[in-house]
Scaffold this motif. Structure first.
Motif, PDB file in Angstrom:
ATOM      1  N   PRO A 158       0.803  -1.239   0.000  1.00  0.00           N
ATOM      2  CA  PRO A 158       0.000   0.000   0.000  1.00  0.00           C
ATOM      3  C   PRO A 158       0.829   1.279   0.000  1.00  0.00           C
ATOM      4  O   PRO A 158       0.371   2.300  -0.513  1.00  0.00           O
ATOM      5  CB  PRO A 158      -0.848  -0.119   1.266  1.00  0.00           C
ATOM      6  CG  PRO A 158      -0.300  -1.241   2.048  1.00  0.00           C
ATOM      7  CD  PRO A 158       0.502  -2.104   1.138  1.00  0.00           C
ATOM      8  N   VAL A 193       1.235   3.043  -3.493  1.00  0.00           N
ATOM      9  CA  VAL A 193       0.091   3.586  -4.226  1.00  0.00           C
ATOM     10  C   VAL A 193       0.338   5.021  -4.672  1.00  0.00           C
ATOM     11  O   VAL A 193       0.082   5.382  -5.817  1.00  0.00           O
ATOM     12  CB  VAL A 193      -1.201   3.487  -3.378  1.00  0.00           C
ATOM     13  CG1 VAL A 193      -2.333   4.298  -3.978  1.00  0.00           C
ATOM     14  CG2 VAL A 193      -1.594   2.041  -3.206  1.00  0.00           C
ATOM     15  N   TRP A 216      -4.619   4.171   1.936  1.00  0.00           N
ATOM     16  CA  TRP A 216      -3.623   3.106   1.824  1.00  0.00           C
ATOM     17  C   TRP A 216      -2.903   2.817   3.136  1.00  0.00           C
ATOM     18  O   TRP A 216      -2.226   1.809   3.238  1.00  0.00           O
ATOM     19  CB  TRP A 216      -2.613   3.421   0.718  1.00  0.00           C
ATOM     20  CG  TRP A 216      -2.052   4.819   0.758  1.00  0.00           C
ATOM     21  CD1 TRP A 216      -2.394   5.848  -0.060  1.00  0.00           C
ATOM     22  CD2 TRP A 216      -1.040   5.340   1.635  1.00  0.00           C
ATOM     23  NE1 TRP A 216      -1.675   6.976   0.263  1.00  0.00           N
ATOM     24  CE2 TRP A 216      -0.837   6.684   1.300  1.00  0.00           C
ATOM     25  CE3 TRP A 216      -0.303   4.798   2.669  1.00  0.00           C
ATOM     26  CZ2 TRP A 216       0.083   7.494   1.967  1.00  0.00           C
ATOM     27  CZ3 TRP A 216       0.618   5.598   3.337  1.00  0.00           C
ATOM     28  CH2 TRP A 216       0.790   6.922   2.977  1.00  0.00           C
TER      29      TRP A 216
END
Length: 142
Positions: free
Chosen positions: A41, A44, A139
């Motif tokens: 994440p 991102v 995220w």
């Protein structure tokens, strides 16, 4: 992997070194040089930019600049695409606040001198990021 949105000046020695190492890993992922971490994440915000390698290059450059100020030598030749000019990436105020408190907890455990400095200062973003209003980033995995 923790790619701090905070300015590297806030990190202790261990955080700065770990940040450099983890950002190099992120760069390897973005360059397709490793199969692991492809869906992490923290990546991102870099993959959402038009030029992810230049963005992570700017992130790494910010870490290297701080290391240089402290007398450390981070090998700039490891930055694949050192971007001279790259658009800032938005980061929410909520994310900055979350990371600030997260960093404070880490500093209190491992670096009392840096924790004291942290207690008497306030958060600022890494030069790559521009703070916008909003809650913690989607995220983030608290």
């Amino acid at each position: 992997m923790r790619l701090w949105s905070l300015h590297p000046q806030h990190l202790d020695r261990a955080g700065l070194v770990a940040g450099w190492r983890e950002a190099l890993l992120a760069q390897a992922v973005l360059a397709g040089r490793t199969k692991g971490y492809r869906h992490h994440p923290q990546l991102v915000r870099f993959t959402a930019t038009p030029k992810p390698l230049e963005s992570i290059g700017a992130f790494l450059s910010g870490l290297r600049d701080e290391a240089e100020l402290r007398g450390y030598q981070f090998d700039a030749s490891r930055i694949l695409e050192p971007a001279a000019e790259v658009a800032q990436i938005p980061v929410t105020q909520g994310q900055i606040t979350f990371e600030w408190h997260h960093l404070g907890k880490k500093l209190m455990r491992r670096s009392p001198e840096d924790a004291h400095r942290w207690e008497h200062s306030g958060p600022s973003p890494h030069p790559l990021f521009i703070v916008v209003s909003g809650e913690m980033e989607r995220w983030e995995r608290p």
